[in-house]
Design an enzyme around this catalytic site. Sequence first.
Site: not given
Length: 659
Positions: A48, A392-393
């Site tokens: 990331e 994501n999440e």
Amino acid sequence: MKTNKWIAAVALCAVAINGAVSAETIIRIDAAAPRTPVSPGMYGIFYEEINHAGEGGLYAEMVQNRDFEMNQLPEGASWAGNLLKTPQGWQERKWFSNELHGWTLIRSEGARGAIKQDSAKPLNERNPHSMRLTAREAGKRLGVANGGFWGMNFQAGKWYDLSFYARTESGEKFDLTASLESAIGHESYATAVIKDVGGDWKQYRCALQPKTTDHNGRLAIAIARPGVIWFDVVSLFPRDTFKNRPNGLRADLAQTLADLKPAFVRFPGGAIVGGMMLSNRIQWKNSIGDIAQRKGTANLWGYYTSNGLGYHEYLQLCEDIGASALWVCNPGSSDNYRRAEYAKPEEIPAYVQEALDALEYALGPADSKWGAQRAANGHPAPFPLKYIEIGNEASSRQYQDNYKLFYKAIRPKYPDVVIICNQRIKGGAPVEMVDDHKYGAPDSFFAAHTQYDNADRSGPKVYVGEYGCNRGAGEGNLMAALSEAAYLLGLERNADVVKMVSYAPLFFNVNDIAWPVNMIGFDNHRMAPRSSYYVQKIFSLNRPDETLKTSVESEAGADKPEIFALAGVDKKAGKIVLKVVNRAREPRAVSIQISGAAKIGERAKVTTLGNDDPTVENTVDEPEIVVPAGSEFSGAGEKFTYTFKPHSLTVLRLSLSNS
Ligand code: AHR
């Protein structure tokens, strides 16, 4: 019920042998019991853009704010004093000092002039700003300088490639002098004159070879006489990038990733997939092609990202290190933990299309729309993309609805691509694989070594997409890494459910750390893989094909397990691979008893990562405090005693004469 239970009821005598607490602990390995295949996709990398992982890190670009767009707000955001504010009310720190962050005016002995960000006659619509240099008196020297990301690293004798766009009004031409020099310009290491610079926007190039090594240098471009000139996309690259790729990666950092022999690389994150708001999400189409055509953006981790390390460079990295690509698409919402903005239902098809286009860019034939773009960018053959994760999440209700739309569009077109979901959604589209994340303190990681022992065997397969012991662990110490090792043993033991795992976050530039504990630290010329890196590497290089039933029996009275173990078989090598964590402060003599395998050779290769002090950490100043040590052991057999060092992870590779 799984094996490796803490069996406190087995009471055996403790005898001290050479200072070690003796063999009252037994590791039993039953090679005849049913085995579980371990997924070849098990150990991967999570990348990331956080802590300057790419910008001022893995991405080898040396100029900071090369496009002069650093101070631009994402569309829809506004300023609240010194803070960026999203329409949803999320606030983020200001990430630049002034509109020409990174750049300074050089003025010596009688020189007079100024630099200014300018929007007149932009280079292109994706790069609407440039830097105007007005030279009133050239004096001894007048020009601009860029100190890179906390200084530029020049290596004596290596080549550096400079390129920039420039224009002047009414066709006026100047000779410019480019220099690589010391931080305040007292010493020059290399110079080149670029003649006849001027007229319409045009790109200029030159190569520079410094005669001196300096880790705190700068780039300077000087003008010899009064006049006005505009610059844009000023770029300086070391020629020695990883695999010599143009617009490439820092060779030392990329090699450290390659050394992990990762099964996959996840990209682009992480929270950055969603962004602070939808306009700030990762938009892969802004990150391909000519760097002058890319659109950078403020990053939710507090700095500007040029998108120079983009989708194409990521796919190329995967290919270069033999890893599969795991790309995460935006699911139609911004980051869950930053007051998420949700796209309207009628807008979701455009997000689905964005994901389909990315898949086509990676996998489509060279005559498809996006496959042709890939070919135009220098890669006619498809890239090794194997996984796509939807978001994501994300935990919202909207996500559940959106996931189904993504799944239904992707599955028929790409039957071989594994689709990963953020949640265990019931009903609608199937969830083939779910992404679980785990952060916490060492005790929570040791305790979580049983996390998947009772997992629903009929449920989705598991990808532990982010794990990291980041509390009570210093900035990433040995005990943190050992607790992760115990946790990884639990994942491997549950290989029928857990198919993939990656540590997060990957990198941190020691000069700007947004996340407390990370895997590999670096500055502009050094790096320090933490002990967590070595744990992940040891697991990756010692991944068995099948696990063997392994149980640890230990002395009564201890209130928590101190020895964690798992054995498996490396069929090709003909080895039993036994991995053992000793979290205790003293050495542990352990009886290892193997049944069901014909014969075990006496000699074993051993790898040990350990230290008497569990709080030790590798740093860029002292990068080798905790590194794996190799040795040989010649007392192995079907039943033998091995003394495990204090605070250690040990791998014994035992030879099988008949498996
Ligand atoms: O790894 C750092 C962050 O932790 C990731 O961006 C996010 O997914 C998680 O919350």
